[in-house]
Each structure stands twice: as C-alpha cells, then as structure tokens.
Design an enzyme around this catalytic site. Structure first.
Site, PDB file in Angstrom:
ATOM      1  N   ARG A  82      18.772   4.750   8.370  1.00 53.60           N
ATOM      2  CA  ARG A  82      18.300   3.541   9.073  1.00 53.60           C
ATOM      3  C   ARG A  82      19.368   2.453   9.074  1.00 53.60           C
ATOM      4  NH1 ARG A  82      12.152   2.869   6.933  1.00 53.60           N
ATOM      5  NH2 ARG A  82      13.096   3.572   5.014  1.00 53.60           N
ATOM      6  N   GLN A  83      20.389   2.630   8.217  1.00 52.97           N
ATOM      7  CA  GLN A  83      21.488   1.648   8.174  1.00 52.97           C
ATOM      8  C   GLN A  83      22.709   2.234   8.886  1.00 52.97           C
ATOM      9  OE1 GLN A  83      22.145  -0.269   4.357  1.00 52.97           O
ATOM     10  NE2 GLN A  83      20.235   0.581   3.606  1.00 52.97           N
ATOM     11  N   LYS A 179       6.329  -1.174  18.767  1.00 53.35           N
ATOM     12  CA  LYS A 179       6.405  -1.759  17.416  1.00 53.35           C
ATOM     13  C   LYS A 179       7.616  -2.668  17.331  1.00 53.35           C
ATOM     14  CE  LYS A 179       8.167   0.608  13.799  1.00 53.35           C
ATOM     15  NZ  LYS A 179       8.263   1.752  12.875  1.00 53.35           N
ATOM     16  N   ASP A 208       5.194  10.497  13.160  1.00 55.64           N
ATOM     17  CA  ASP A 208       6.405   9.712  12.880  1.00 55.64           C
ATOM     18  C   ASP A 208       7.419  10.597  12.164  1.00 55.64           C
ATOM     19  OD1 ASP A 208       7.987   7.463  12.901  1.00 55.64           O
ATOM     20  OD2 ASP A 208       6.469   6.157  12.020  1.00 55.64           O
TER      21      ASP A 208
HETATM   22  C1  R5P Z   1      11.181   3.740  11.971  1.00 54.51           C
HETATM   23  O1  R5P Z   1      11.319   3.335  13.090  1.00 54.51           O
HETATM   24  C2  R5P Z   1      10.701   5.112  11.635  1.00 54.51           C
HETATM   25  O2  R5P Z   1      10.536   5.917  12.741  1.00 54.51           O
HETATM   26  C3  R5P Z   1       9.419   5.037  10.860  1.00 54.51           C
HETATM   27  O3  R5P Z   1       8.428   4.503  11.697  1.00 54.51           O
HETATM   28  C4  R5P Z   1       9.566   4.172   9.652  1.00 54.51           C
HETATM   29  O4  R5P Z   1      10.651   4.621   8.880  1.00 54.51           O
HETATM   30  C5  R5P Z   1       8.301   4.149   8.840  1.00 54.51           C
HETATM   31  O5  R5P Z   1       8.477   3.274   7.784  1.00 54.51           O
HETATM   32  P1  R5P Z   1       7.232   2.531   7.161  1.00 54.51           P
HETATM   33  O6  R5P Z   1       6.267   3.576   6.696  1.00 54.51           O
HETATM   34  O7  R5P Z   1       7.841   1.750   6.026  1.00 54.51           O
HETATM   35  O8  R5P Z   1       6.657   1.644   8.226  1.00 54.51           O
END
Ligand code: R5P
Length: 290
Positions: A82-83, A179, A208
């Site tokens: 994510r980074q 989102k 997800d």
């Molecule tokens: C982010 O965009 C990913 O696709 C996941 O939605 C995210 O990593 C979920 O993280 P969390 O459960 O902390 O919302």
C-alpha cells in the site's frame, strides 16, 4: 496444515524445519539446516507482526541462498504494497526499500498472491510475479451458496476488476461502491450514491483483496443495510484482521469472513497450495530464471 507444508506436499519436496528463537529484546535468530538442492522455496507471508515476519523471511532467504543456487521467495501476503508511492509530501516509498532488501539477500524469483498494488512489483529487478486467487474464491463461493447465488459487492472502485471476474465466474451481478480514505487519519467513508440494484432478501458477498482493520467492509455493510439484503458475507484473499476486527465485523452484521490461507487463522478456508505449487512447477520446468 500450514501453507509451506501443503506446498511441499504438492511439489513432493522436502520440508526443511527452521529453528527460530526470538530473544527478550525482540531480535530473531534463525538456524536452518544446509540445503544442498538446486531449488529452494521460502514461504513466508508478511502479516503482523509485519516487520518481524519480513526480517525473518529475509534471514531465511539469506541463509538458504548461501547454499542453494536458486531461492524462490513465496510471500503470498506482501506487506508494504500500500506504500507503493508517496501520497503525501515527505512519505518514504517503503515498497521500494522492501523490494531492494528482498533482492539483496539473494532472492532469484518472487511470487505474491493478489498483491494490493501490482505496480509495487515494478520496484523489483528480479522476476516478481503476482498470481490471482479470484478463481479459487469464486469456486468456493459456488459450492457454498449453490443456487442461492449472491450479488458481489466491491467496497471500492479499485476492486472492480476483481469483482467483475468473480461475478462472471458465478454468473451473477456485481456492484462497486465508492470509498474514500482520509490520507492523514485513515478514516474510511463510503460515498452516498443510489445503487440501481434490487438487493431485497438477496445474499451479498463483499469482496476485497485484504481485510485489515475491517473499516472498509464495516462501512460498506452499513451502507448496504438500507437495501434490506438477506445475509452479507465477506470474502478476501488476505484476512489480516488486526486486534478485535473479527468481532467488530460480525457485530456490524457481516455473518462470515472467508479467506485463503495466505495468513493462518480460523477464516482461512481456501487453500492456496495448489495454485502456488503450479506456478513453482512452471518456473522450474521452464527453467526460465530471468
Ligand atoms: C484498500 O483499498 C484495500 O483494497 C482494502 O480495501 C483495504 O486494505 C482494507 O483495509 P481495512 O480493512 O483496514 O479497511
């Protein structure tokens, strides 16, 4: 059976035990028997405690690459993806650093599964490959829901492709929510919009790549409740589930979490061993180590 063990069975390969100690100050110490083989596969997801698992994986790769000609690192859940860029001024691009570390210890190839950002792999100069578990998830859902086929919901637009593939395999509809995440606080907001889909008494699967703090699927579930669905389940590749996330997810009305075994745990109902072993066999058989 854990993932490394299951992969070794699929490959008919020896499973080498690792002697791991963590000292009182938090340092890890790893001892691994000499591996005098042509190929060596290290399996380690970098789930919490993330930095410790990452360092232990690096230590193992280093130890084995001193003996074995070709070390393949299998990191199904790849932290730091994510980074993959600096979102705010001054942020360190940690994925770049992690890629350099993985290469520096002697990794010849890397395999990840449903990495959050495939663009992260561009930081590697070795062959780094991501494989998709979407078909496995869809197959599991087919058996579980039978004729009661669920509607598939992606909590964000970034997950549309995944949700489309999953929905196509099930022959069902899919919806994507919008989102937004506050880049400073991490707070998740699902944008208000009207969904043109009848969900009354229907089953929904929130799909997800990762469920970490649960904020994304909890907010998505709150939003979807107004459409009066029947059951809402969550499916993901990586169930990180920090702290009491599972309890909060269930309290929000999500009946079940189903994940792969990229991270061990109660929800790990889908085995990745066959998928990963198939990929390793292809690599070894093609002898393509570029
Ligand atoms: C982010 O965009 C990913 O696709 C996941 O939605 C995210 O990593 C979920 O993280 P969390 O459960 O902390 O919302």
């Amino acid at each position: 059976m854990d993932l490394a063990n299951a992969i070794s069975k699929h490959l008919d390969a020896e499973l080498v035990p690792v002697d791991l100690r963590v000292f009182a100050d938090g340092e890890s110490k790893i001892k691994v028997r000499r591996v005098e083989k042509d190929h060596c596969v290290i399996v380690q997801s970098t789930y919490p405690p993330t930095d410790r698992h990452l360092l232990q994986a690096l230590m193992l790769i280093k130890g084995c690459s001193e003996d074995s000609a070709k070390v393949y690192a299998v990191m199904p859940y790849m932290a730091y993806s994510r980074q993959d860029r600096a979102f705010l001024k001054g942020e360190v691009v940690s994925m770049d650093l992690v890629a350099k570390l993985i290469e520096a210890v002697g990794t010849k190839r890397l395999i990840t599964v449903d990495i959050h950002s495939p663009a992260s792999l561009s930081y590697f100069t070795i062959n780094a490959q991501n494989i998709s578990a979407v078909s496995l998830l869809a197959r599991y859902a087919k058996l579980k829901f039978k004729s009661n086929v669920p509607i598939v919901v992606s909590p964000d637009e970034g997950g549309i492709q995944r949700a489309v593939e999953f929905a196509n395999e099930l022959g069902t509809d899919m919806i994507a929510l919008t989102k937004r995440r506050n880049k400073d606080t991490g707070e998740v907001i699902i944008e208000e919009k009207e969904l043109n889909c009848n969900m009354v008494d229907k089953n929904l699967v929130l799909l997800d790549d990762t469920i970490s703090t649960g904020a994304s699927i909890i907010e998505a579930c709150r939003f979807l409740r107004r459409y009066k669905p029947n059951k809402i389940c969550a499916m993901c590749t990586h169930a990180v589930l920090i702290g009491n996330t599972e309890r909060r997810v269930k309290a929000a009305g999500i009946e079940e979490i189903i994940s792969t075994n990229s991270i061990p745990g109660n929800n790990a109902k889908i085995d990745l061993a066959g998928l990963i072993s198939g990929q390793i066999k292809n690599i070894i058989e093609s002898k393509n180590l570029s």
